[in-house]
Design a protein around this motif. Structure first.
Motif, PDB file in Angstrom:
ATOM      1  N   PHE A  37       0.891  -1.160   0.000  1.00 13.27           N
ATOM      2  CA  PHE A  37       0.000   0.000   0.000  1.00 13.27           C
ATOM      3  C   PHE A  37       0.927   1.208   0.000  1.00 13.27           C
ATOM      4  CE2 PHE A  37      -2.553  -2.884   2.861  1.00 13.27           C
ATOM      5  CZ  PHE A  37      -3.647  -3.048   2.029  1.00 13.27           C
ATOM      6  N   VAL A  68       1.391  -5.227   1.936  1.00 11.92           N
ATOM      7  CA  VAL A  68       0.044  -5.778   1.958  1.00 11.92           C
ATOM      8  C   VAL A  68       0.132  -7.085   2.759  1.00 11.92           C
ATOM      9  CG1 VAL A  68      -1.777  -6.827   0.547  1.00 11.92           C
ATOM     10  CG2 VAL A  68      -0.634  -4.725  -0.232  1.00 11.92           C
ATOM     11  N   LEU A 115      -2.453   4.264   5.910  1.00 13.15           N
ATOM     12  CA  LEU A 115      -1.982   2.949   5.480  1.00 13.15           C
ATOM     13  C   LEU A 115      -2.574   1.844   6.353  1.00 13.15           C
ATOM     14  CD1 LEU A 115       1.791   3.616   4.733  1.00 13.15           C
ATOM     15  CD2 LEU A 115       0.032   2.961   3.078  1.00 13.15           C
ATOM     16  N   ARG A 175      -6.246   1.428   5.748  1.00 12.64           N
ATOM     17  CA  ARG A 175      -6.487   0.749   4.477  1.00 12.64           C
ATOM     18  C   ARG A 175      -6.440  -0.774   4.675  1.00 12.64           C
ATOM     19  NH1 ARG A 175      -2.970   3.138   0.140  1.00 12.64           N
ATOM     20  NH2 ARG A 175      -4.142   4.952   0.776  1.00 12.64           N
TER      21      ARG A 175
END
Length: 174
Positions: free
Chosen positions: A102, A119, A147, A150
């Protein structure tokens, strides 16, 4: 802010930590008063006290992820992660992590940059904190929060050793 809210006002460790941080005028550019934590790291007691204060704060908060912002956040974040029994997740500058990442762009007080995170490093629902050495504009910490969010982590708090412009030791956000 942190000292008063967490019963640390008057704690002699804070004064020692603050005194161990060297200020370098006009670095990396004119008008910036760079807060150099390398002198804190050279002082075993100041470094240990810094980590101990963070560990004391987060020990019982069920934190499973400590995300440290490159590069100085790695120093404090990894030590805190070990102290509280959490995993350490590095938030890195672009093109430093192999594999899928990410990324989040952000503004600094003297330019722009980007952070990346692997990720899969953080699982949905994990409780996380973000650690860096210094907060100035909050852009780097904000990118770190985005981040983690997410990845569907719950960001509990951000922590920094130094707050600018009025150099405050042990600043917390959120």
């Amino acid at each position: 802010m942190f000292a008063e809210e967490n019963g640390l006002k008057g704690d002699p460790r804070l004064q020692h930590i603050s005194q161990s941080i060297r200020v370098i005028p006009h670095f990396p550019k004119n008008g910036i008063m760079f807060q150099d934590i390398t002198t804190l790291l050279l002082d075993h007691k100041a470094f240990k006290d810094t980590v101990d204060i963070f560990v004391d704060r987060y020990r019982d908060m069920h934190i499973s992820v400590v995300a440290g912002i490159e590069a100085r956040g790695f120093v404090f974040g990894s030590a805190v992660a070990l102290g509280i029994g959490a995993k350490f997740v590095p938030l890195r500058k672009p093109r430093k992590l192999p594999g899928e990442v990410f990324f989040e762009k952000y503004s600094l007080e003297y330019g722009t940059d980007c952070l990346e995170m692997h990720v899969g490093a953080v699982q949905p629902g994990e409780r996380a904190i973000v650690i860096d050495d210094l907060v100035a504009t909050g852009g780097t910490l904000s990118a770190g929060i985005k981040l983690l969010e997410r990845a569907k982590a719950e960001v509990v708090e951000c922590a920094c050793v130094i707050g600018v412009p009025e150099v405050k030791v042990m600043t917390q956000l959120l």
